[in-house]
Enzyme design. Structure first.
Site, PDB file in Angstrom:
ATOM      1  CE  LYS A  14      -4.388  -1.563   1.865  1.00  0.00           C
ATOM      2  NZ  LYS A  14      -5.304  -1.601   2.999  1.00  0.00           N
ATOM      3  CE  LYS A  35      -5.113  -8.574  -2.082  1.00  0.00           C
ATOM      4  NZ  LYS A  35      -5.697  -8.212  -0.890  1.00  0.00           N
ATOM      5  CE  LYS A  52     -12.435  -5.203   0.316  1.00  0.00           C
ATOM      6  NZ  LYS A  52     -12.705  -5.087   1.715  1.00  0.00           N
TER       7      LYS A  52
HETATM    8  P1  TYM Z   1     -10.390  -7.356   3.372  1.00  0.00           P
HETATM    9  O1  TYM Z   1     -11.521  -6.445   3.639  1.00  0.00           O
HETATM   10  O2  TYM Z   1      -9.305  -6.910   2.458  1.00  0.00           O
HETATM   11  O3  TYM Z   1     -10.919  -8.734   2.800  1.00  0.00           O
HETATM   12  C1  TYM Z   1     -11.943  -9.449   3.451  1.00  0.00           C
HETATM   13  C2  TYM Z   1     -11.710 -10.950   3.343  1.00  0.00           C
HETATM   14  O4  TYM Z   1     -11.655 -11.355   1.967  1.00  0.00           O
HETATM   15  C3  TYM Z   1     -10.449 -12.071   1.713  1.00  0.00           C
HETATM   16  N1  TYM Z   1     -10.018 -11.776   0.332  1.00  0.00           N
HETATM   17  C4  TYM Z   1      -9.780 -12.707  -0.596  1.00  0.00           C
HETATM   18  N2  TYM Z   1      -9.853 -14.049  -0.562  1.00  0.00           N
HETATM   19  C5  TYM Z   1      -9.559 -14.713  -1.704  1.00  0.00           C
HETATM   20  N3  TYM Z   1      -9.187 -14.095  -2.866  1.00  0.00           N
HETATM   21  C6  TYM Z   1      -9.115 -12.751  -2.939  1.00  0.00           C
HETATM   22  N4  TYM Z   1      -8.773 -12.156  -4.071  1.00  0.00           N
HETATM   23  C7  TYM Z   1      -9.409 -11.990  -1.762  1.00  0.00           C
HETATM   24  N5  TYM Z   1      -9.423 -10.666  -1.489  1.00  0.00           N
HETATM   25  C8  TYM Z   1      -9.790 -10.557  -0.198  1.00  0.00           C
HETATM   26  C9  TYM Z   1      -9.469 -11.525   2.736  1.00  0.00           C
HETATM   27  O5  TYM Z   1      -8.392 -12.409   2.946  1.00  0.00           O
HETATM   28  C10 TYM Z   1     -10.362 -11.379   3.951  1.00  0.00           C
HETATM   29  O6  TYM Z   1     -10.513 -12.610   4.612  1.00  0.00           O
HETATM   30  N6  TYM Z   1      -7.496  -6.961   7.437  1.00  0.00           N
HETATM   31  C11 TYM Z   1      -8.678  -7.590   6.909  1.00  0.00           C
HETATM   32  C12 TYM Z   1      -9.922  -7.286   7.704  1.00  0.00           C
HETATM   33  C13 TYM Z   1      -9.827  -7.591   9.165  1.00  0.00           C
HETATM   34  C14 TYM Z   1      -9.880  -8.853   9.771  1.00  0.00           C
HETATM   35  C15 TYM Z   1      -9.784  -8.617  11.189  1.00  0.00           C
HETATM   36  C16 TYM Z   1      -9.977 -10.146   9.275  1.00  0.00           C
HETATM   37  C17 TYM Z   1      -9.723  -6.657  10.166  1.00  0.00           C
HETATM   38  N7  TYM Z   1      -9.703  -7.289  11.375  1.00  0.00           N
HETATM   39  C18 TYM Z   1      -9.795  -9.667  12.082  1.00  0.00           C
HETATM   40  C19 TYM Z   1      -9.988 -11.187  10.194  1.00  0.00           C
HETATM   41  C20 TYM Z   1      -9.885 -10.950  11.588  1.00  0.00           C
HETATM   42  C21 TYM Z   1      -8.910  -7.095   5.486  1.00  0.00           C
HETATM   43  O7  TYM Z   1      -8.431  -6.084   5.087  1.00  0.00           O
HETATM   44  O8  TYM Z   1      -9.762  -7.849   4.757  1.00  0.00           O
END
Ligand code: TYM
Length: 329
Positions: free
Chosen positions: A113, A197, A200
């Protein structure tokens, strides 16, 4: 014996896409039957990059509705918004004091990032400290398992490290959580670039399929998805773009990649993509229908109730942590 606990969350930034669904939400829906489950919409994480305040609160509600429309059941799981439970930010501060900045600087997501920032001193502290807040989310609830996509495993490793350090210094306090991914869905790649990957924050909408995309958009995006130059339909690392599409097809049609290859081997990409697009439209339709039936006020009530339930657990944990650290009189 009491059930083990899972905790996970999604940032209400950008459009929730197929990677989020297959990598995270779909697994949660199944796991909530066997685990004591807590699912969060992590709006405090979203503000580590600039957000439009009005859109942020709309997105927060949208993500909550997507959880519900996908089958997260508030009778089985706690569902809440992170900023409504202030214990998350308080525990984060406490964990700051056992975190090495060296570890934060090593995080792939942080490097990714910030790699474009020429003026390194303008990088926001929130972005660097992001994984400490994630650790607080997880550790507040004595979480055993964190179901996520592969990109989050490094943050969970750091969470374990912080928990271990804290326990060594102040006595046994935190449960050491484990990350959980499923092989085929742990990393859904971008439709416009199979080396990255699905994301968003991708610059082109042709990178992702949104859970709320309409049928025309889905068809257009799948037909435009890049494939590889040779015409054979095969499942191989030499053809990562096609492999990704076959993976998606296999996950949504509940078929083995081999079955898909057998069916399309003698046909071309066109038939394969047309059928994939149609399957995706049908796959997402029930979620979209559920979504459109949800009423904002009802969802807000569910979230308030969820925050009250989460707070009860979080408060007790925080009292224990502060006592161990000698805070208060
Ligand atoms: P975030 O919002 O980026 O993504 C949410 C979830 O989706 C999964 N993900 C994917 N899985 C497979 N292929 C992809 N291309 C893909 N893109 C996203 C992510 O791995 C995630 O599981 N830091 C985290 C949010 C968070 C969190 C937590 C998660 C904050 N606190 C505590 C678990 C426990 C995040 O940015 O996810």
């Amino acid at each position: 014996m009491s059930k083990k606990r899972i905790f996970s969350g999604i940032q209400p930034s950008g459009n929730i896409h197929l990677g989020n669904y297959l990598g995270a939400i779909k697994n949660w829906v199944n796991l909530q039957n066997d685990y004591d489950s807590i699912f969060c919409i992590v709006d405090l994480h979203a503000i580590t990059v600039p957000q439009d305040p009005q859109k942020l609160s709309q997105k927060t509600l949208e993500v909550a509705k997507l959880y519900l429309a996908s089958g997260i059941n508030p009778k089985k799981s706690i569902l809440f918004v992170q900023s409504q439970v202030q214990e998350h930010t308080e525990l984060m501060w406490l964990l700051n004091t056992v975190t090495n900045t060296g570890d934060l600087n090593k995080m792939t997501q942080f490097k990714h990032k910030t790699h474009k920032e020429i003026e390194k001193e303008n990088i926001k502290a929130g972005l660097l400290n992001y994984p400490i807040l994630m650790a607080a989310d997880i550790l507040l609830y004595d979480t055993d398992v964190v179901p996520v996509g592969e990109d989050q495993l490094q943050h969970i490793e750091l969470t374990r490290k912080l928990a271990r350090k804290f326990n060594q210094k102040f006595g046994d306090t935190f449960v050491l959580p484990t990350g959980f991914t499923r092989n085929k869905s742990k990393r859904i790649m971008g439709l416009d670039n199979p080396t990255k990957k699905m994301s968003k924050s991708a610059s082109s909408e042709y990178n992702w399929i949104g859970i709320l995309d309409d049928s025309e958009t889905i068809k257009k995006k799948i037909m435009k998805a890049i494939t590889d130059s040779t015409p054979e339909i095969e499942y191989s690392d030499k053809k990562p773009a096609l492999k990704n599409l076959i993976n998606i097809f296999s996950l949504i049609a509940d078929k083995k990649p081999r079955e898909i290859i057998e069916k399309y081997q003698n046909q071309g990409y066109k038939e394969f993509k047309e059928d994939l697009a149609e399957s995706l439209v049908n796959y997402l339709k029930p979620i979209q229908e559920n979504y459109s039936k949800l009423n904002d006020e009802d969802v807000k009530k569910i979230l308030t109730l969820g925050a009250n339930q989460a707070r009860e657990i979080a408060e007790n944990k925080l009292v224990e942590v502060k006592k161990k650290m000698g805070l208060g009189i």
